[in-house]
Design an enzyme around this catalytic site. Structure first.
Site, short mmCIF file in Angstrom:
data_model
loop_
_atom_site.label_atom_id
_atom_site.label_comp_id
_atom_site.label_asym_id
_atom_site.label_seq_id
_atom_site.Cartn_x
_atom_site.Cartn_y
_atom_site.Cartn_z
NE ARG A 66 29.04 21.12 24.48
CZ ARG A 66 29.91 21.87 25.17
NH1 ARG A 66 29.97 23.17 24.95
NH2 ARG A 66 30.73 21.33 26.02
CB THR A 100 22.17 27.30 22.15
OG1 THR A 100 22.02 25.98 22.67
CG2 THR A 100 20.94 27.67 21.35
CG ASP A 108 35.61 12.76 24.33
OD1 ASP A 108 35.17 11.87 25.11
OD2 ASP A 108 34.87 13.52 23.70
CG ASP A 140 35.64 9.66 22.04
OD1 ASP A 140 34.52 9.10 22.03
OD2 ASP A 140 35.92 10.64 21.32
#
Ligand code: URA
Length: 209
Positions: free
Chosen positions: A104, A108, A200, A203
């Site tokens: 990512r 943006t 997450d 993770d």
């Protein structure tokens, strides 16, 4: 419009509760995520084509069904998608596995593809794109764009937990895709996490933080 199915078998709901719990450690998270994916795959594969085959039982000759050999490719979106591969291979051991990596852009917030390695006959295969969390839908949309660009036409998307925002975005971008999820949660929070979600997924699967 493709299917949108919440696969909420009691075993799936029970196992999802185990991995949502913040006290669930990496080992159990990984094992149970695998089990949930296997249970989901059983349903996702329900439309696999069959053909007739003649065999001989100890009693007599008979015509029965066998898988028609439509080949499957499992395509995890890196990194968390890897946690859903073995669960499908448990049921479809001959499937090939492609990988799609996205990052990512911090400015943006848009996902970019940095790694795409697919079976060379991807256009012939039933493709299962897997990613545990369908949050904004950005990565799923881009992964499916990348697959279509390389000729894939028969694509299903599987996740463990989805947010309404991600489902809507994915349906708008790729309306023909079937989407399978173990749970549809409430919403995304301001940090892009699914609420209540499971945190997450990468993770939690890999023990990083
Ligand atoms: N990705 C995750 O791993 N978790 C979320 O809640 C959203 C995106």
């Amino acid at each position: 419009m493709g299917k949108f199915q919440v696969l909420d078998h009691p075993l799936i709901q029970h196992k999802l509760t185990i991995i949502r719990n913040k006290n669930c450690g990496t080992k159990v998270f990984r094992e149970v995520a695998d089990e949930i994916t296997t249970l989901m795959a059983y349903d996702v594969a329900r439309d696999m084509p069959l053909e007739d085959v003649e065999i001989e039982t100890p009693i007599q000759k008979t015509t029965v069904k066998t898988l028609a050999g439509k080949k499957v490719a499992i395509v995890p979106i890196l990194r968390a998608g890897i946690g859903m591969v073995d669960g499908i291979l448990e049921l479809i051991p001959a499937a090939k596995v492609g990988h799609i990596g996205m990052y990512r852009d911090e400015e943006t917030l848009k996902p970019h593809e940095y790694f795409v390695k697919l079976p060379s006959d991807i256009d012939q295969r039933q493709v299962y794109v897997v990613d545990p969390m369908l949050a904004t839908g950005g990565s799923a949309i881009m992964a499916i764009d990348a697959l279509k660009k390389r000729g894939a036409t028969n694509i299903k998307f599987m996740c463990l937990v989805s947010a309404p925002e991600g489902v809507k975005a994915l349906q708008e971008a790729h309306p023909e895709i079937d989407i399978y999820t173990a749970a549809l949660d409430e919403r995304l929070n301001e940090n892009g996490y699914i609420v209540p979600g499971l945190g997450d997924a990468g993770d939690r699967l890999f023990g990083t933080k």
